[in-house]
Scaffold this active site. Structure first.
Site, mmCIF file in Angstrom:
data_model
loop_
_atom_site.group_PDB
_atom_site.id
_atom_site.type_symbol
_atom_site.label_atom_id
_atom_site.label_comp_id
_atom_site.label_asym_id
_atom_site.label_seq_id
_atom_site.Cartn_x
_atom_site.Cartn_y
_atom_site.Cartn_z
ATOM 1 N N SER A 183 0.887 -1.250 0.014
ATOM 2 C CA SER A 183 -0.074 -0.006 0.170
ATOM 3 C C SER A 183 0.809 1.255 0.047
ATOM 4 O O SER A 183 2.167 1.078 0.486
ATOM 5 C CB SER A 183 -1.081 -0.034 1.341
ATOM 6 O OG SER A 183 -1.333 1.324 1.559
ATOM 7 N N SER A 184 0.316 2.308 -0.540
ATOM 8 C CA SER A 184 1.151 3.550 -0.531
ATOM 9 C C SER A 184 1.252 4.167 1.013
ATOM 10 O O SER A 184 2.267 4.803 1.087
ATOM 11 C CB SER A 184 0.310 4.887 -1.101
ATOM 12 O OG SER A 184 -1.104 4.821 -0.573
ATOM 13 N N CYS A 185 0.741 3.617 1.917
ATOM 14 C CA CYS A 185 0.835 4.231 3.211
ATOM 15 C C CYS A 185 2.241 3.626 3.747
ATOM 16 O O CYS A 185 2.576 4.150 4.907
ATOM 17 C CB CYS A 185 -0.042 3.682 4.232
ATOM 18 S SG CYS A 185 0.048 1.871 4.588
ATOM 19 N N LYS A 214 3.166 -4.124 6.181
ATOM 20 C CA LYS A 214 3.456 -4.013 4.589
ATOM 21 C C LYS A 214 4.970 -3.875 3.995
ATOM 22 O O LYS A 214 5.491 -4.486 3.148
ATOM 23 C CB LYS A 214 2.795 -3.010 3.787
ATOM 24 C CG LYS A 214 0.923 -3.509 3.864
ATOM 25 C CD LYS A 214 0.604 -4.655 3.151
ATOM 26 C CE LYS A 214 -0.764 -5.056 3.110
ATOM 27 N NZ LYS A 214 -0.816 -6.445 2.505
ATOM 28 N N TYR A 232 -0.383 -0.872 9.903
ATOM 29 C CA TYR A 232 -0.608 -1.542 8.624
ATOM 30 C C TYR A 232 0.672 -1.395 7.791
ATOM 31 O O TYR A 232 1.259 -2.094 7.106
ATOM 32 C CB TYR A 232 -1.768 -0.919 7.923
ATOM 33 C CG TYR A 232 -2.151 -1.392 6.558
ATOM 34 C CD1 TYR A 232 -2.040 -0.623 5.452
ATOM 35 C CD2 TYR A 232 -2.828 -2.768 6.606
ATOM 36 C CE1 TYR A 232 -2.551 -1.035 4.161
ATOM 37 C CE2 TYR A 232 -3.011 -3.164 5.370
ATOM 38 C CZ TYR A 232 -3.147 -2.484 4.294
ATOM 39 O OH TYR A 232 -3.423 -2.904 3.057
ATOM 40 N N HIS A 252 -12.738 2.876 3.490
ATOM 41 C CA HIS A 252 -12.071 4.001 3.160
ATOM 42 C C HIS A 252 -12.883 5.076 2.462
ATOM 43 O O HIS A 252 -14.381 4.816 2.155
ATOM 44 C CB HIS A 252 -11.024 3.459 1.754
ATOM 45 C CG HIS A 252 -9.935 2.486 2.356
ATOM 46 N ND1 HIS A 252 -10.211 1.190 1.968
ATOM 47 C CD2 HIS A 252 -8.966 2.655 2.840
ATOM 48 C CE1 HIS A 252 -9.138 0.444 2.657
ATOM 49 N NE2 HIS A 252 -8.335 1.602 2.967
HETATM 50 O O1 GFB Z 1 -9.575 6.374 2.830
HETATM 51 P P1 GFB Z 1 -8.934 6.823 4.157
HETATM 52 O O2 GFB Z 1 -9.989 6.293 5.410
HETATM 53 O O3 GFB Z 1 -7.538 6.528 4.448
HETATM 54 O O4 GFB Z 1 -9.036 8.606 4.420
HETATM 55 P P2 GFB Z 1 -6.245 7.072 4.325
HETATM 56 C C1 GFB Z 1 -8.355 9.369 3.383
HETATM 57 C C2 GFB Z 1 -9.092 10.892 3.945
HETATM 58 O O5 GFB Z 1 -10.321 10.947 3.598
HETATM 59 C C3 GFB Z 1 -8.737 11.110 5.221
HETATM 60 C C4 GFB Z 1 -11.146 11.547 4.749
HETATM 61 O O6 GFB Z 1 -8.181 12.506 5.331
HETATM 62 C C5 GFB Z 1 -10.154 11.022 5.917
HETATM 63 O O7 GFB Z 1 -10.221 11.903 7.241
HETATM 64 N N1 GFB Z 1 -12.210 11.096 4.910
HETATM 65 C C6 GFB Z 1 -13.337 12.164 4.616
HETATM 66 C C7 GFB Z 1 -12.824 10.118 5.203
HETATM 67 N N2 GFB Z 1 -14.500 11.479 5.076
HETATM 68 C C8 GFB Z 1 -14.287 10.214 5.298
HETATM 69 C C9 GFB Z 1 -15.266 9.176 5.575
HETATM 70 O O8 GFB Z 1 -16.495 9.038 5.635
HETATM 71 N N3 GFB Z 1 -14.476 7.940 5.634
HETATM 72 C C10 GFB Z 1 -13.100 7.590 5.597
HETATM 73 N N4 GFB Z 1 -12.497 6.365 5.936
HETATM 74 N N5 GFB Z 1 -12.254 8.846 5.183
HETATM 75 C C11 GFB Z 1 -5.424 4.401 4.383
HETATM 76 C C12 GFB Z 1 -5.025 3.436 5.650
HETATM 77 O O9 GFB Z 1 -5.316 5.904 4.788
HETATM 78 O O10 GFB Z 1 -4.987 4.356 2.963
HETATM 79 C C13 GFB Z 1 -5.021 2.294 5.128
HETATM 80 O O11 GFB Z 1 -5.361 3.977 6.725
HETATM 81 C C14 GFB Z 1 -4.451 2.127 3.393
HETATM 82 O O12 GFB Z 1 -4.002 1.530 5.647
HETATM 83 C C15 GFB Z 1 -5.158 3.098 2.705
HETATM 84 O O13 GFB Z 1 -3.153 2.254 3.290
HETATM 85 C C16 GFB Z 1 -4.517 3.053 1.237
HETATM 86 O O14 GFB Z 1 -5.818 7.444 2.900
HETATM 87 O O15 GFB Z 1 -6.098 8.273 5.110
#
Ligand code: GFB
Length: 319
Positions: free
Chosen positions: A113-115, A146, A142, A185
């Protein structure tokens, strides 16, 4: 098209995690490769149990493996369950990679993953940025799992000459995604929020955080296509970024999702929720040089993901 150095035709190809969003997309994409696709339900083999993994791999003896199985989740799930994300991912990847070595799998692709990259890595992030700085706290568990997986593949190449490669996809979305609002996500969450607000006639949807973070997105079918392309053309120690090479702010994304879904209300922000890393745009140079480019645009991809949601092709699961 660069030279095909490994053909999947006629091979037994195991897709670990075949029911997940990425695994199911890889299974769909493999249909045109003339290979025998092997899958195993969780009930048949718990990938966290080394004995079960080695027994299954010894019995089925795949020629190639796509290791797409993982415990995945969005920012809140990662922040809430760090032990689960570190333990489950570490143990399952170690089991599958070691078993692949023991049964002489010819080629394995590990999906990360890109994280894995530092929170404040120079953007766009090149593969060499790995381990050059501290990680984003919300998904450090995570990320460490990875990073361990990609380093394990490199170690089996170095010590045992195994052709194990690693792909690091960006934020993926599409059919088979998890639309549970707590564990998902951002993309599926925004699609579901916009849809439900539209059908209920609500006037607003709330996004988490400030909406200012930038994220790169790739439709899962593009990711699967890139993975098969790399499996056939790439063999080296370094991992390869798999992304679209473009990013968008969460606020702009919410507007685009609202447009595709047909939600016309307000977009408000829940500042009690974390933003996570401010940006994680990966460099796509290496993958482009290997002869692959994405085919599915963001708006088209969102529409496809929305239709998959409506068709019920989504996995309703929380942690
Ligand atoms: O996609 P996301 O949950 O994960 O959040 P990451 C991306 C951005 O979207 C964050 C915002 O800044 C969240 O605060 N966001 C806004 C939301 N509204 C929402 C919502 O309703 N739900 C969610 N989930 N986010 C992930 C890693 O990071 O990236 C995983 O936690 C994995 O492990 C994935 O690596 C690819 O992009 O921040």
């Amino acid at each position: 098209m660069p030279e095909v150095i490994y053909s999947l035709a006629g091979k037994k190809v195991y897709v670990a995690g075949h029911r997940g969003m990425v695994g199911s997309a890889i299974v769909r994409r493999l249909a045109s490769e003339g290979c025998e696709i092997l899958t195993a339900l969780h009930a048949e083999v718990d990938l966290r149990r080394q004995d079960q993994v080695e027994a299954w791999m010894g019995k089925n003896r795949p020629d190639a493996v796509f290791l797409a199985a993982a415990k995945v989740g969005g920012i809140l799930a990662n922040h809430t369950y760090p032990a689960d994300f570190l333990y489950d991912n570490l143990i399952l990847e170690a089991n599958v990679i070691h078993a692949a070595y023991k049964v002489r799998v010819e080629k394995l692709m590990f999906l990360g993953s890109s994280c894995i990259y530092p929170k404040f890595a120079d953007q766009p992030i090149v593969e060499e940025a790995l381990l050059s700085g501290s990680l984003e706290p919300t998904n450090e568990s995570y990320a460490i799992a990875k990073i361990a997986g990609l380093k394990l593949c490199a170690a089996y190449r170095k010590q045992h000459g195994k052709d194990f490669i690693s792909a690091m996809p960006t934020n993926l979305y599409g059919p088979g995604d998890n639309f549970d609002l707590d564990s998902s996500h951002v993309m599926p969450a925004l699609i579901r929020k916009a849809h439900e607000a539209k059908v209920k006639g609500e006037k607003e949807i709330r996004i988490w955080g400030t909406g200012t973070p930038l994220r790169e997105f790739l439709h899962v079918d593009d990711c699967a296509d890139a993975c098969i392309h790399l499996m056939k053309t790439y063999s080296a120690e370094s991992h390869v970024n798999v992304g679209s090479g473009e990013d968008i702010s969460i606020l702009e994304l919410a507007g685009l999702v609202a447009e595709v879904v047909g939600f016309e209300g307000q977009i408000t922000r829940d500042l009690t929720k974390p933003d996570g890393t401010p940006r994680k745009l990966m460099s796509a140079d290496k993958l482009r040089a290997l002869g692959w480019s994405p085919k599915i645009g963001l708006k088209e991809g969102i529409a496809d993901a929305y239709h998959a949601f409506l068709d019920g092709h989504y996995l309703e699961r929380s942690n």
